[in-house]
Design a protein around this motif. Structure first.
Motif, PDB file in Angstrom:
ATOM      1  N   TRP A 162       0.874  -1.175   0.000  1.00 24.68           N
ATOM      2  CA  TRP A 162       0.000   0.000   0.000  1.00 24.68           C
ATOM      3  C   TRP A 162       0.906   1.218   0.000  1.00 24.68           C
ATOM      4  N   VAL A 163       1.033   1.842  -1.166  1.00 26.21           N
ATOM      5  CA  VAL A 163       2.087   2.818  -1.419  1.00 26.21           C
ATOM      6  C   VAL A 163       1.504   4.227  -1.515  1.00 26.21           C
ATOM      7  N   ARG A 164       2.232   5.187  -0.979  1.00 23.43           N
ATOM      8  CA  ARG A 164       1.798   6.583  -1.025  1.00 23.43           C
ATOM      9  C   ARG A 164       2.018   7.168  -2.426  1.00 23.43           C
ATOM     10  N   THR A 165       1.038   6.958  -3.286  1.00 26.61           N
ATOM     11  CA  THR A 165       1.021   7.499  -4.634  1.00 26.61           C
ATOM     12  C   THR A 165      -0.343   8.152  -4.850  1.00 26.61           C
ATOM     13  N   ASP A 166      -0.555   8.708  -6.044  1.00 24.53           N
ATOM     14  CA  ASP A 166      -1.875   9.255  -6.357  1.00 24.53           C
ATOM     15  C   ASP A 166      -2.947   8.184  -6.221  1.00 24.53           C
ATOM     16  N   MET A 167      -2.626   6.949  -6.609  1.00 22.39           N
ATOM     17  CA  MET A 167      -3.593   5.862  -6.517  1.00 22.39           C
ATOM     18  C   MET A 167      -3.729   5.360  -5.088  1.00 22.39           C
ATOM     19  N   GLY A 168      -2.610   5.217  -4.380  1.00 20.44           N
ATOM     20  CA  GLY A 168      -2.647   4.669  -3.030  1.00 20.44           C
ATOM     21  C   GLY A 168      -3.143   5.638  -1.974  1.00 20.44           C
ATOM     22  N   GLY A 169      -2.947   6.928  -2.221  1.00 22.71           N
ATOM     23  CA  GLY A 169      -3.391   7.933  -1.268  1.00 22.71           C
ATOM     24  C   GLY A 169      -2.323   8.284  -0.247  1.00 22.71           C
ATOM     25  N   SER A 170      -2.517   9.428   0.411  1.00 22.90           N
ATOM     26  CA  SER A 170      -1.527   9.935   1.362  1.00 22.90           C
ATOM     27  C   SER A 170      -1.482   9.137   2.657  1.00 22.90           C
ATOM     28  N   GLY A 171      -2.526   8.357   2.929  1.00 21.30           N
ATOM     29  CA  GLY A 171      -2.548   7.582   4.156  1.00 21.30           C
ATOM     30  C   GLY A 171      -1.894   6.214   4.052  1.00 21.30           C
ATOM     31  N   ALA A 172      -1.351   5.886   2.883  1.00 18.26           N
ATOM     32  CA  ALA A 172      -0.726   4.575   2.693  1.00 18.26           C
ATOM     33  C   ALA A 172       0.492   4.415   3.592  1.00 18.26           C
ATOM     34  N   THR A 173       0.842   3.176   3.863  1.00 20.73           N
ATOM     35  CA  THR A 173       1.855   2.875   4.873  1.00 20.73           C
ATOM     36  C   THR A 173       3.276   2.816   4.339  1.00 20.73           C
ATOM     37  N   LEU A 174       3.448   2.829   3.018  1.00 17.67           N
ATOM     38  CA  LEU A 174       4.759   2.540   2.431  1.00 17.67           C
ATOM     39  C   LEU A 174       5.149   3.640   1.454  1.00 17.67           C
ATOM     40  N   SER A 175       6.381   4.100   1.527  1.00 21.24           N
ATOM     41  CA  SER A 175       6.857   5.088   0.556  1.00 21.24           C
ATOM     42  C   SER A 175       7.125   4.406  -0.772  1.00 21.24           C
ATOM     43  N   VAL A 176       7.030   5.184  -1.839  1.00 19.72           N
ATOM     44  CA  VAL A 176       7.271   4.617  -3.165  1.00 19.72           C
ATOM     45  C   VAL A 176       8.721   4.175  -3.300  1.00 19.72           C
ATOM     46  N   GLU A 177       9.639   4.897  -2.661  1.00 17.12           N
ATOM     47  CA  GLU A 177      11.054   4.518  -2.730  1.00 17.12           C
ATOM     48  C   GLU A 177      11.294   3.156  -2.084  1.00 17.12           C
ATOM     49  N   ASP A 178      10.702   2.937  -0.899  1.00 19.99           N
ATOM     50  CA  ASP A 178      10.895   1.660  -0.205  1.00 19.99           C
ATOM     51  C   ASP A 178      10.231   0.519  -0.957  1.00 19.99           C
ATOM     52  N   SER A 179       9.042   0.766  -1.511  1.00 19.95           N
ATOM     53  CA  SER A 179       8.358  -0.276  -2.279  1.00 19.95           C
ATOM     54  C   SER A 179       9.197  -0.720  -3.462  1.00 19.95           C
ATOM     55  N   VAL A 180       9.683   0.240  -4.226  1.00 27.93           N
ATOM     56  CA  VAL A 180      10.446  -0.101  -5.434  1.00 27.93           C
ATOM     57  C   VAL A 180      11.789  -0.733  -5.079  1.00 27.93           C
ATOM     58  N   THR A 181      12.442  -0.244  -4.041  1.00 26.19           N
ATOM     59  CA  THR A 181      13.699  -0.864  -3.610  1.00 26.19           C
ATOM     60  C   THR A 181      13.475  -2.331  -3.245  1.00 26.19           C
ATOM     61  N   GLY A 182      12.387  -2.604  -2.522  1.00 28.22           N
ATOM     62  CA  GLY A 182      12.079  -3.983  -2.155  1.00 28.22           C
ATOM     63  C   GLY A 182      11.754  -4.837  -3.356  1.00 28.22           C
ATOM     64  N   MET A 183      10.952  -4.304  -4.265  1.00 30.50           N
ATOM     65  CA  MET A 183      10.594  -5.076  -5.460  1.00 30.50           C
ATOM     66  C   MET A 183      11.813  -5.378  -6.309  1.00 30.50           C
ATOM     67  N   ARG A 184      12.712  -4.404  -6.450  1.00 31.11           N
ATOM     68  CA  ARG A 184      13.924  -4.652  -7.236  1.00 31.11           C
ATOM     69  C   ARG A 184      14.764  -5.760  -6.608  1.00 31.11           C
ATOM     70  N   ARG A 185      14.786  -5.813  -5.294  1.00 31.90           N
ATOM     71  CA  ARG A 185      15.534  -6.874  -4.624  1.00 31.90           C
ATOM     72  C   ARG A 185      14.911  -8.245  -4.925  1.00 31.90           C
ATOM     73  N   VAL A 186      13.594  -8.315  -4.882  1.00 33.10           N
ATOM     74  CA  VAL A 186      12.908  -9.576  -5.200  1.00 33.10           C
ATOM     75  C   VAL A 186      13.158  -9.965  -6.652  1.00 33.10           C
ATOM     76  N   ILE A 187      13.017  -9.013  -7.562  1.00 38.59           N
ATOM     77  CA  ILE A 187      13.185  -9.290  -8.991  1.00 38.59           C
ATOM     78  C   ILE A 187      14.600  -9.780  -9.290  1.00 38.59           C
ATOM     79  N   ALA A 188      15.594  -9.167  -8.656  1.00 36.24           N
ATOM     80  CA  ALA A 188      16.985  -9.565  -8.893  1.00 36.24           C
ATOM     81  C   ALA A 188      17.253 -11.008  -8.493  1.00 36.24           C
ATOM     82  N   GLY A 189      16.488 -11.502  -7.537  1.00 34.74           N
ATOM     83  CA  GLY A 189      16.705 -12.860  -7.054  1.00 34.74           C
ATOM     84  C   GLY A 189      15.846 -13.929  -7.704  1.00 34.74           C
ATOM     85  N   LEU A 190      15.045 -13.557  -8.696  1.00 38.25           N
ATOM     86  CA  LEU A 190      14.131 -14.527  -9.305  1.00 38.25           C
ATOM     87  C   LEU A 190      14.884 -15.620 -10.042  1.00 38.25           C
ATOM     88  N   SER A 191      14.381 -16.846  -9.907  1.00 34.02           N
ATOM     89  CA  SER A 191      14.897 -17.986 -10.656  1.00 34.02           C
ATOM     90  C   SER A 191      13.726 -18.729 -11.270  1.00 34.02           C
TER      91      SER A 191
END
Length: 208
Positions: A162-191
């Motif tokens: 739940w990311v603080r974006t126009d779609m997620g809203g200002s009350g969301a719990t996660l910053s867009v920077e942290d969300s994307v950093t986490g997703m990139r880490r997951v993507i890098a490890g995919l097999s």
């Protein structure tokens, strides 16, 4: 879906990491993307328009893409039909076009942005228009996963949080920077063992 929010942050972080990035936007919104330092090429793409999808697939480099992230999506202020078209049908159509055009390298990774709101967890009935659109995407993804694996693709669906974006809203719990950093880490490890699965931004597996 690269002109704002999660998509813009994905472009920024991958470009900063030295990737060659092909970013798509629906309208004439490239100015903010043009300010990103790095190897970023901008393409106009309305994911509802099949001729544009086919033109993009044919026009991308023949050397192939190592990673495709389909991030375009809509929520409030749209009809149920529009939600189904953009959130459920378009991601499958775009990825299939890229596969058919041989634009993914061997074991190329594909990430379709979905939502935990589309996770039924055994429930029956409607999840709301947005949730239903994401559930439909998840269902079609699972149907396509075996064929995509045979095509040499490692594909997942991912919930960005739940990311603080126009779609997620200002009350969301996660910053867009942290969300994307986490997703990139997951993507890098995919097999290949991860193909066909549903992950959260932090690498935990999401129930269907």
């Amino acid at each position: 879906g690269a002109s704002r929010g999660i998509g813009y942050q994905l472009v920024s972080q991958y470009a900063a990491a030295g990737w060659d990035v092909h970013a798509t936007t629906r309208g004439h919104e490239p100015r903010i993307l043009a300010e990103i330092e790095g190897a970023v090429q901008i393409h106009q793409l309305d994911v509802r328009r099949d001729p544009q999808i086919q033109a993009l697939a044919r026009g991308l480099p023949k050397r192939g893409l190592g990673l495709v992230i389909h991030n375009a999506g809509i929520n409030r202020g749209h009809t149920r039909d529009d939600l189904m078209e953009v959130n459920a049908a378009a991601p499958i159509r775009v990825v299939q076009a890229l596969i058919d055009a041989n634009r993914l390298v061997g074991n190329g990774r594909v990430v379709l942005m979905t939502s935990a709101m589309g996770s039924r967890r055994g429930k029956t009935g409607s999840l709301g228009d947005y949730g239903d659109s994401k559930a439909a995407l998840n269902d079609e993804f699972r149907l396509r996963a075996p064929a995509w694996s045979l095509a040499g693709v490692v594909a997942i669906v991912m919930h960005p949080g739940w990311v603080r974006t126009d779609m997620g809203g200002s009350g969301a719990t996660l910053s867009v920077e942290d969300s994307v950093t986490g997703m990139r880490r997951v993507i890098a490890g995919l097999s290949t063992a991860d193909h066909g699965r549903f992950y959260n931004w932090d690498g935990t597996e999401q129930p269907w």
